[in-house]
Write a protein that holds these residues in place. Structure first.
Motif, PDB file in Angstrom:
ATOM      1  N   THR A  64       0.805  -1.222   0.000  1.00  0.00           N
ATOM      2  CA  THR A  64       0.000   0.000   0.000  1.00  0.00           C
ATOM      3  C   THR A  64       0.837   1.270   0.000  1.00  0.00           C
ATOM      4  N   PRO A  65       1.844   1.441   0.884  1.00  0.00           N
ATOM      5  CA  PRO A  65       2.615   2.685   0.835  1.00  0.00           C
ATOM      6  C   PRO A  65       3.344   2.903  -0.474  1.00  0.00           C
ATOM      7  N   LEU A  66       3.697   1.826  -1.176  1.00  0.00           N
ATOM      8  CA  LEU A  66       4.395   1.982  -2.448  1.00  0.00           C
ATOM      9  C   LEU A  66       3.498   2.563  -3.526  1.00  0.00           C
ATOM     10  N   GLY A  67       2.200   2.699  -3.223  1.00  0.00           N
ATOM     11  CA  GLY A  67       1.312   3.386  -4.166  1.00  0.00           C
ATOM     12  C   GLY A  67       1.695   4.826  -4.382  1.00  0.00           C
ATOM     13  N   ALA A  68       2.554   5.380  -3.517  1.00  0.00           N
ATOM     14  CA  ALA A  68       3.035   6.754  -3.713  1.00  0.00           C
ATOM     15  C   ALA A  68       3.825   6.886  -5.003  1.00  0.00           C
ATOM     16  N   LEU A  69       4.392   5.784  -5.489  1.00  0.00           N
ATOM     17  CA  LEU A  69       5.138   5.846  -6.744  1.00  0.00           C
ATOM     18  C   LEU A  69       4.229   6.186  -7.916  1.00  0.00           C
ATOM     19  N   SER A  70       2.944   5.850  -7.829  1.00  0.00           N
ATOM     20  CA  SER A  70       2.019   6.232  -8.884  1.00  0.00           C
ATOM     21  C   SER A  70       1.841   7.741  -8.925  1.00  0.00           C
ATOM     22  N   VAL A  71       1.852   8.389  -7.755  1.00  0.00           N
ATOM     23  CA  VAL A  71       1.788   9.847  -7.710  1.00  0.00           C
ATOM     24  C   VAL A  71       3.025  10.445  -8.353  1.00  0.00           C
ATOM     25  N   LEU A  72       4.175   9.853  -8.085  1.00  0.00           N
ATOM     26  CA  LEU A  72       5.428  10.327  -8.670  1.00  0.00           C
ATOM     27  C   LEU A  72       5.417  10.191 -10.185  1.00  0.00           C
ATOM     28  N   VAL A  73       5.032   9.025 -10.678  1.00  0.00           N
ATOM     29  CA  VAL A  73       5.007   8.794 -12.124  1.00  0.00           C
ATOM     30  C   VAL A  73       4.005   9.723 -12.801  1.00  0.00           C
ATOM     31  N   SER A  74       2.847   9.950 -12.160  1.00  0.00           N
ATOM     32  CA  SER A  74       1.851  10.854 -12.731  1.00  0.00           C
ATOM     33  C   SER A  74       2.396  12.274 -12.842  1.00  0.00           C
ATOM     34  N   ALA A  75       3.132  12.715 -11.831  1.00  0.00           N
ATOM     35  CA  ALA A  75       3.696  14.067 -11.859  1.00  0.00           C
ATOM     36  C   ALA A  75       4.724  14.210 -12.968  1.00  0.00           C
ATOM     37  N   VAL A  76       5.575  13.190 -13.144  1.00  0.00           N
ATOM     38  CA  VAL A  76       6.607  13.255 -14.181  1.00  0.00           C
ATOM     39  C   VAL A  76       5.977  13.211 -15.575  1.00  0.00           C
ATOM     40  N   LEU A  77       5.027  12.300 -15.782  1.00  0.00           N
ATOM     41  CA  LEU A  77       4.390  12.197 -17.099  1.00  0.00           C
ATOM     42  C   LEU A  77       3.574  13.451 -17.420  1.00  0.00           C
ATOM     43  N   SER A 115       4.272  16.463 -16.553  1.00  0.00           N
ATOM     44  CA  SER A 115       5.176  17.542 -16.950  1.00  0.00           C
ATOM     45  C   SER A 115       5.625  17.406 -18.395  1.00  0.00           C
ATOM     46  N   TYR A 116       5.633  16.185 -18.919  1.00  0.00           N
ATOM     47  CA  TYR A 116       6.075  15.970 -20.290  1.00  0.00           C
ATOM     48  C   TYR A 116       4.924  16.014 -21.299  1.00  0.00           C
ATOM     49  N   PHE A 117       3.815  15.366 -20.974  1.00  0.00           N
ATOM     50  CA  PHE A 117       2.736  15.213 -21.946  1.00  0.00           C
ATOM     51  C   PHE A 117       1.618  16.239 -21.776  1.00  0.00           C
ATOM     52  N   LEU A 118       1.414  16.757 -20.566  1.00  0.00           N
ATOM     53  CA  LEU A 118       0.341  17.728 -20.330  1.00  0.00           C
ATOM     54  C   LEU A 118       0.872  19.138 -20.090  1.00  0.00           C
ATOM     55  N   ASN A 119       2.196  19.300 -20.211  1.00  0.00           N
ATOM     56  CA  ASN A 119       2.845  20.610 -20.043  1.00  0.00           C
ATOM     57  C   ASN A 119       2.566  21.219 -18.671  1.00  0.00           C
ATOM     58  N   GLU A 120       2.404  20.365 -17.662  1.00  0.00           N
ATOM     59  CA  GLU A 120       2.253  20.873 -16.308  1.00  0.00           C
ATOM     60  C   GLU A 120       3.635  21.169 -15.720  1.00  0.00           C
ATOM     61  N   ARG A 121       3.691  22.208 -14.888  1.00  0.00           N
ATOM     62  CA  ARG A 121       4.957  22.661 -14.337  1.00  0.00           C
ATOM     63  C   ARG A 121       5.375  21.796 -13.155  1.00  0.00           C
ATOM     64  N   LEU A 122       6.610  21.313 -13.199  1.00  0.00           N
ATOM     65  CA  LEU A 122       7.187  20.554 -12.093  1.00  0.00           C
ATOM     66  C   LEU A 122       8.346  21.381 -11.544  1.00  0.00           C
ATOM     67  N   ASN A 123       8.076  22.144 -10.472  1.00  0.00           N
ATOM     68  CA  ASN A 123       9.081  23.066  -9.956  1.00  0.00           C
ATOM     69  C   ASN A 123      10.065  22.343  -9.039  1.00  0.00           C
ATOM     70  N   VAL A 124      10.887  23.150  -8.359  1.00  0.00           N
ATOM     71  CA  VAL A 124      11.926  22.577  -7.503  1.00  0.00           C
ATOM     72  C   VAL A 124      11.314  21.782  -6.358  1.00  0.00           C
ATOM     73  N   HIS A 125      10.232  22.298  -5.773  1.00  0.00           N
ATOM     74  CA  HIS A 125       9.567  21.570  -4.692  1.00  0.00           C
ATOM     75  C   HIS A 125       9.064  20.211  -5.174  1.00  0.00           C
ATOM     76  N   GLY A 126       8.500  20.171  -6.391  1.00  0.00           N
ATOM     77  CA  GLY A 126       8.010  18.910  -6.939  1.00  0.00           C
ATOM     78  C   GLY A 126       9.128  17.909  -7.156  1.00  0.00           C
ATOM     79  N   LYS A 127      10.277  18.387  -7.656  1.00  0.00           N
ATOM     80  CA  LYS A 127      11.401  17.483  -7.870  1.00  0.00           C
ATOM     81  C   LYS A 127      11.945  16.955  -6.546  1.00  0.00           C
ATOM     82  N   MET A 128      12.003  17.825  -5.539  1.00  0.00           N
ATOM     83  CA  MET A 128      12.417  17.369  -4.214  1.00  0.00           C
ATOM     84  C   MET A 128      11.422  16.348  -3.657  1.00  0.00           C
ATOM     85  N   GLY A 129      10.120  16.580  -3.898  1.00  0.00           N
ATOM     86  CA  GLY A 129       9.112  15.627  -3.466  1.00  0.00           C
ATOM     87  C   GLY A 129       9.266  14.275  -4.133  1.00  0.00           C
TER      88      GLY A 129
END
Length: 307
Positions: free
Chosen positions: A43-56, A58-72
């Motif tokens: 269950t806690p490893l489900g956080a990786l889905s949040v990470l992958v969603s944020a990265v994808l 930023s590439y495909f939906l042109n959403e901004r991934l700032n420094v805080h997001g990268k640190m997260g």
């Protein structure tokens, strides 16, 4: 009528069904993971889905991934790695008969009854009054019911493993009871999660839902499967530390999502009228090249004056 007002118009949208089917494919893999690994780890490893969603995004939906997001993202990876290292490695329940004995445990019966009663209160009492104003109402419904759905998934995964091994699992009433409970729990979760996402911002719902859902699942797993009994103090501390690190990473990933902040724009904040310790505004220091150009310009102006 929108989902926030109790409507189900999204069922007519093909994009919603595409997302649901994609999520179903991922949950099928998650389903298999519950059959072979402890719920405290999966269950806690489900956080990786949040990470992958944020990265994808930023590439495909042109959403901004700032420094805080990268640190997260980095903190989510570190926290997940720590949890994998310290999570329980053995599984105690390996058959439906053993699962039935676990379900008869008085501690789990009290926990399940508390979940059902609290869910009914949230749905019929708190939901109509505060559901449109407070994000915790719908998120709590999804989280507490989700703890039971994970237990059902765990039992069904064990039953499917026995079915593959040639045992007569389909004649066991517990298998069908778990299946019916799973369908009911997932339907309720989808309904109220759609309401929460329709009313409130995704950046608010996602981290709160993850924290409450994971906490409820880990509590249910500790009561039902007693996976913590075989863990040493160092592994328990490591598991909680990894979980808190993941929570911090998700918070950084979502809380500062709309803030335009990068290392290059740091001087812009320093130029703002922000008072220092003695009430004086901060002033950005000029770079060495700017100072050299300023001196040369000053000398040139002096020479032109004297000439």
């Amino acid at each position: 009528m929108r989902a926030g007002q109790g409507g189900h118009a999204y069922l007519k949208e093909w994009l919603w069904w595409a997302g649901l089917l994609s999520m179903g494919a991922g949950e099928a893999a998650n389903f298999a993971a519950y059959a072979f690994a402890p719920a405290t780890l999966v269950t806690p490893l489900g956080a990786l889905s949040v990470l992958v969603s944020a990265v994808l995004s930023s590439y495909f939906l042109n959403e901004r991934l700032n420094v805080h997001g990268k640190m997260g993202c980095v903190l989510c990876i570190l926290g997940s790695s720590v949890m994998v290292i310290h999570a329980p490695q053995e599984e105690e329940v390996d058959s439906l008969n053993a699962m039935a004995e676990k379900l008869k445990d008085p501690g789990f019966i009290v926990f399940a009854a508390s979940v059902v009663v609290s869910s009914l209160i949230l749905i019929f009492v708190a939901g109509p009054r505060y559901g449109q104003k407070n994000v915790l109402v719908y998120v709590l419904i999804c989280s507490v019911i989700g703890s039971l759905s994970v237990s059902c998934v765990k039992g069904l995964g064990i039953g499917i493993k026995e079915l593959v091994m040639g045992q007569s699992v389909l004649k066991n009433p517990l298998f069908w009871v778990l299946l019916i409970c799973l369908v009911a729990c997932i339907s309720t979760q989808i309904n109220y999660l759609n309401k929460a996402l329709d009313i409130f911002n995704t950046s608010i719902v996602t981290p709160i839902y993850y924290v409450f859902f994971t906490t409820a699942v880990m509590s249910c797993s500790a009561i039902l499967f007693k996976e913590w009994n075989r863990m040493g103090a160092d592994n328990i501390v490591g598991t909680f530390s990894g979980f808190l690190t993941i929570i911090l990473g998700i918070f950084l990933l979502h809380a500062f999502k709309d803030i335009s902040f990068t290392w290059d724009t740091l001087p812009l904040f320093l130029r703002g009228q922000r008072g220092g310790p003695w009430g004086k505004p901060y002033v950005a220091l000029a770079s060495q090249e700017a100072e050299t150009e300023g001196r040369q310009a000053g000398r040139g102006s002096q020479q032109s004056i004297f000439s």
